[in-house]
Design an enzyme around this catalytic site. Structure first.
Site, PDB file in Angstrom:
ATOM      1  N   LYS A  35       0.590  -1.098   0.070  1.00 24.92           N
ATOM      2  CA  LYS A  35      -0.037  -0.055  -0.086  1.00 24.92           C
ATOM      3  C   LYS A  35       0.520   1.397  -0.074  1.00 24.92           C
ATOM      4  CE  LYS A  35      -0.534  -0.196   5.111  1.00 24.92           C
ATOM      5  NZ  LYS A  35      -1.490  -0.616   5.906  1.00 24.92           N
ATOM      6  N   TYR A 256      17.741  29.018  10.679  1.00 26.10           N
ATOM      7  CA  TYR A 256      16.700  29.955  11.010  1.00 26.10           C
ATOM      8  C   TYR A 256      16.492  29.982  12.852  1.00 26.10           C
ATOM      9  CZ  TYR A 256      15.000  30.356   6.190  1.00 26.10           C
ATOM     10  OH  TYR A 256      14.688  30.646   5.042  1.00 26.10           O
TER      11      TYR A 256
HETATM   12  C1  LIG Z   1      -0.633  -1.716   6.673  1.00 24.51           C
HETATM   13  C2  LIG Z   1      -1.116  -2.979   6.896  1.00 24.51           C
HETATM   14  C3  LIG Z   1      -0.317  -4.174   7.430  1.00 24.51           C
HETATM   15  C4  LIG Z   1       1.278  -3.969   7.437  1.00 24.51           C
HETATM   16  O1  LIG Z   1       1.696  -3.411   8.822  1.00 24.51           O
HETATM   17  P1  LIG Z   1       3.181  -3.099   9.011  1.00 24.51           P
HETATM   18  O2  LIG Z   1       3.214  -2.369  10.451  1.00 24.51           O
HETATM   19  O3  LIG Z   1       3.534  -2.366   8.198  1.00 24.51           O
HETATM   20  O4  LIG Z   1       3.700  -4.586   9.168  1.00 24.51           O
HETATM   21  C5  LIG Z   1      -1.109  -5.477   7.683  1.00 24.51           C
HETATM   22  N1  LIG Z   1      -2.222  -5.203   7.981  1.00 24.51           N
HETATM   23  C6  LIG Z   1      -3.137  -4.560   7.429  1.00 24.51           C
HETATM   24  C7  LIG Z   1      -4.567  -4.510   7.329  1.00 24.51           C
HETATM   25  C8  LIG Z   1      -2.568  -3.254   7.090  1.00 24.51           C
HETATM   26  O5  LIG Z   1      -3.259  -2.257   6.705  1.00 24.51           O
END
Ligand SMILES: *Cc1c(COP(=O)(O)O)cnc(C)c1O
Length: 364
Positions: A35, A256
């Site tokens: 994702k 800054y």
């Molecule tokens: C993003 C996600 C994961 C992966 O999570 P990590 O902490 O990056 O391993 C697993 N299951 C779902 C449903 C997710 O949305």
């Protein structure tokens, strides 16, 4: 010459980390979570390193299309399922499996005309209170889904809120198991933290693990463990060069707000990287930066296009010297994205995902 900043995606490290996740759950199949454009790495760029996965899980239909365009014929899972009924037609066309987390999504399926029944993952809200059916409504949802001609196999799924903290997974696991023990179907429970930190407790309970951040070389429970302690490897390096040098005297300030004051003579390297490249603005004096592969410290405030570094540990460094903001330097030294994120009051996920569009990316 283009501005010297660039990011590198390490194909071999992606493959190594995926294998490392598999080792923690040897009997399970692995969803590589891609994702958010493979956590900022780019789906197409990460694909070669991850194609030994059993499937890819993501949220956007467009990302699913891109995977199919890369000729991935295996399973793809939509982690949030469908957002409206028309998405189901795309699932049919692209052969996507999808999560069902609410009754509205079951209604969509019931109204859907399809030749091929759909493979679904029914998600239980076992305590995180984001997506999923409440435990007491789960079995009714399963029964309803199971009666639909539009539905093929039903897998069972939940997500842990505290796999990386002292609270742990016991209560959620108990809830999930007590309501599903006699239901058929494959199970998918574990993100990276659950896979690595609770591998033993979950070893026989998962048919599919869902590692994300660990695949991208980051310790899911940092600072409890470092990436080395989990035998992970950095998959993204952000590098740049020194484009200016300043010689300070006692009392001189940098950047800054004059947030850093030299207490004696000091050489400062000015680096072509700022928050507009995705470097966290909240990193302050002391954040580690590698100059020619040697650990130095950031001083003063991060600005839009530049950061400033104390060059004391590297007297030979100067204009054009190699800078590693996170990841691996050419001498092999590593500054972990976890450390940098921690110094900026955030997590590695955010840094990876926020790598800016203007940063050129190469794959090695
Ligand atoms: C993003 C996600 C994961 C992966 O999570 P990590 O902490 O990056 O391993 C697993 N299951 C779902 C449903 C997710 O949305």
């Amino acid at each position: 010459m283009p501005r010297p900043i660039h990011a590198t995606i390490h194909t071999e490290a992606l493959g190594h980390n995926l294998a490392r996740a598999r080792l923690a759950a040897p009997d399970a199949k692995v969803w590589a979570i891609v994702k958010a454009n493979a956590y900022g790495h780019g789906i197409a760029r990460a694909f070669d390193g991850l194609k030994s996965a059993d499937g890819f899980a993501l949220l956007d239909l467009d990302e699913a299309r891109r995977l199919r365009a890369l000729d991935w014929r295996g399973p793809i899972l939509l982690l949030e399922g469908c957002f409206d009924g028309r998405d189901l037609e795309i699932c049919s066309r692209l052969g996507l499996w999808h999560v069902v987390h609410c009754h509205e999504q079951i209604d969509m399926l019931a109204a859907h005309k399809t030749v091929q029944p759909h493979r679904v993952f029914l998600k239980m809200n076992s305590g995180m209170n984001r997506l999923g059916l409440k435990p007491e409504r789960y079995r009714a949802a399963w029964t309803r889904l199971n009666a639909l001609p539009q539905v093929d196999e039903i897998s069972l799924m939940t997500h842990f809120s505290d796999a990386d903290t002292a609270k742990g997974i016991a209560a959620q696991l108990r809830t999930f198991e007590s309501l599903t023990h006699d239901l058929p179907g494959e199970r998918s429970l574990s993100n990276s933290a659950a896979t690595l930190c609770h591998g033993e407790a979950l070893a026989t309970k998962s048919d599919w693990i869902r590692p994300g951040i660990a695949v991208y070389g980051s310790a899911p429970d940092y600072p409890g463990h470092s990436f080395e302690q989990w035998d992970l490897r950095p998959t993204m390096t952000l590098s740049s060069k020194i484009i200016g040098v300043q010689h300070l005297q006692a009392g001189d300030t940098v950047g800054y707000g004059s947030s850093f004051t030299a207490d004696g003579p000091l050489r400062i390297g000015v680096v072509a990287c700022g928050y507009a490249d995705g470097y966290p603005r909240h990193c302050s004096t002391g954040t580690p930066v590698l100059i020619d592969g040697v650990r130095c410290r950031l001083v003063g405030r991060v600005s839009m296009d530049m950061v400033t570094v104390d060059l004391s540990p590297v007297p030979l460094a100067g204009m054009g010297s190699e800078v590693t903001l996170w990841g691996r330097a050419s001498n092999g030294a590593v500054v972990s994205i976890d450390e940098v994120a921690h110094a900026g009051g955030t997590v590695s996920y955010e840094l990876m995902c926020a790598l800016a569009q203007r940063v050129p990316v190469v794959v090695d």
